[in-house]
Write a protein that holds these residues in place. Structure first.
Motif, mmCIF file in Angstrom:
data_model
loop_
_atom_site.group_PDB
_atom_site.id
_atom_site.type_symbol
_atom_site.label_atom_id
_atom_site.label_comp_id
_atom_site.label_asym_id
_atom_site.label_seq_id
_atom_site.Cartn_x
_atom_site.Cartn_y
_atom_site.Cartn_z
ATOM 1 N N LYS A 129 0.839 -1.195 0.000
ATOM 2 C CA LYS A 129 0.000 0.000 0.000
ATOM 3 C C LYS A 129 0.881 1.254 0.000
ATOM 4 O O LYS A 129 2.083 1.182 0.233
ATOM 5 C CB LYS A 129 -0.897 0.012 1.242
ATOM 6 C CG LYS A 129 -1.709 -1.263 1.429
ATOM 7 C CD LYS A 129 -2.664 -1.471 0.321
ATOM 8 C CE LYS A 129 -4.036 -1.076 0.751
ATOM 9 N NZ LYS A 129 -5.031 -1.198 -0.278
ATOM 10 N N ASP A 167 -6.518 -9.431 -2.740
ATOM 11 C CA ASP A 167 -7.893 -9.884 -2.564
ATOM 12 C C ASP A 167 -8.673 -9.579 -3.842
ATOM 13 O O ASP A 167 -9.012 -8.434 -4.112
ATOM 14 C CB ASP A 167 -8.512 -9.171 -1.360
ATOM 15 C CG ASP A 167 -9.920 -9.630 -1.045
ATOM 16 O OD1 ASP A 167 -10.514 -10.395 -1.838
ATOM 17 O OD2 ASP A 167 -10.436 -9.213 0.010
ATOM 18 N N ASP A 171 -11.687 -10.257 -4.586
ATOM 19 C CA ASP A 171 -13.023 -9.734 -4.296
ATOM 20 C C ASP A 171 -12.987 -8.233 -4.005
ATOM 21 O O ASP A 171 -13.899 -7.497 -4.385
ATOM 22 C CB ASP A 171 -13.659 -10.482 -3.123
ATOM 23 C CG ASP A 171 -13.981 -11.928 -3.471
ATOM 24 O OD1 ASP A 171 -14.203 -12.221 -4.664
ATOM 25 O OD2 ASP A 171 -14.001 -12.768 -2.552
ATOM 26 N N LYS A 172 -11.942 -7.781 -3.346
ATOM 27 C CA LYS A 172 -11.801 -6.348 -3.071
ATOM 28 C C LYS A 172 -11.625 -5.578 -4.383
ATOM 29 O O LYS A 172 -12.215 -4.511 -4.572
ATOM 30 C CB LYS A 172 -10.595 -6.115 -2.153
ATOM 31 C CG LYS A 172 -10.414 -4.695 -1.721
ATOM 32 C CD LYS A 172 -9.265 -4.590 -0.729
ATOM 33 C CE LYS A 172 -9.051 -3.172 -0.271
ATOM 34 N NZ LYS A 172 -7.927 -3.073 0.672
ATOM 35 N N ARG A 199 -15.007 -5.431 -6.005
ATOM 36 C CA ARG A 199 -15.884 -4.439 -5.358
ATOM 37 C C ARG A 199 -15.538 -3.019 -5.795
ATOM 38 O O ARG A 199 -16.432 -2.202 -6.034
ATOM 39 C CB ARG A 199 -15.804 -4.562 -3.834
ATOM 40 C CG ARG A 199 -16.526 -5.770 -3.274
ATOM 41 C CD ARG A 199 -16.632 -5.725 -1.756
ATOM 42 N NE ARG A 199 -15.359 -5.589 -1.080
ATOM 43 C CZ ARG A 199 -14.577 -6.600 -0.717
ATOM 44 N NH1 ARG A 199 -14.934 -7.845 -0.976
ATOM 45 N NH2 ARG A 199 -13.436 -6.377 -0.087
ATOM 46 N N SER A 200 -14.257 -2.720 -5.906
ATOM 47 C CA SER A 200 -13.875 -1.358 -6.300
ATOM 48 C C SER A 200 -14.294 -1.065 -7.740
ATOM 49 O O SER A 200 -14.729 0.045 -8.050
ATOM 50 C CB SER A 200 -12.376 -1.130 -6.105
ATOM 51 O OG SER A 200 -11.626 -1.894 -7.001
ATOM 52 N N SER A 254 0.293 -1.068 -4.928
ATOM 53 C CA SER A 254 -1.136 -0.843 -5.167
ATOM 54 C C SER A 254 -1.348 0.099 -6.355
ATOM 55 O O SER A 254 -2.353 0.000 -7.057
ATOM 56 C CB SER A 254 -1.813 -0.294 -3.912
ATOM 57 O OG SER A 254 -1.243 0.939 -3.531
#
Length: 160
Positions: A53, A62, A64-65, A68-69, A105
């Motif tokens: 990060k 992740d 799934d993360k 979602r974004s 990231s």
């Protein structure tokens, strides 16, 4: 696989079939205790990825993360969900093929921006506003100009 309804540890697979052009196995499951039915998806994971990060902290990647974004960016847009799923799968494949155990990231954000640019301008702008941390209206103006310039460049290539 644990039942999401009653948390019983043992469920039965009732149906398995390939999905996403064979990259995923979709399994329909049923719980022998509560009778609950649910679907799971099995994907190949080439390597364990760690994301670094901006603050230097590392966390496991992740998928799934990421989904979602992107879902937030494409919300209420008329975009085929399969197209989004293909974009996410493509991004994950690119990350895995980098061969690096840790990925910044910012790299993921860049890949998402590139994918959204080819899918939907509004979703691209929405994602960019968070990814690039827009502070005022001129930031939106700049990215719209950037998109417009890209469209003009593409059109001029077709005119030649």
């Amino acid at each position: 696989m644990r039942c999401p309804y009653c948390q019983y540890e043992d469920t039965q697979v009732k149906d398995s079939r390939p999905a996403e052009e064979g990259a995923v196995i979709r399994r329909r499951r049923v719980c022998s205790v509560c009778g609950g039915r649910f679907t799971t998806f099995e994907r190949v994971q080439l390597r364990e990825l760690l994301i670094t990060k901006k603050n230097g902290r590392c966390e496991p990647f992740d998928r799934d993360k990421l989904m979602r974004s992107v879902d937030v960016a494409v919300r209420k847009r008329n975009i085929d969900p399969d197209r989004i799923e293909q974009a996410i799968s493509g991004i994950v494949r690119q990350l895995e093929s980098l061969g690096e155990p840790e990925i910044a990231s910012e790299k993921i954000g860049h890949l998402v921006m590139e994918a959204l640019k080819g899918i939907d301008d509004i979703a691209y702008i929405r994602f960019a506003s968070v990814y690039r941390d827009f502070r005022n209206a001129s930031d939106f103006h700049d990215i719209i100009d950037e998109l417009s310039k890209g469209i003009a460049d593409t059109e001029s290539r077709f005119d030649e």
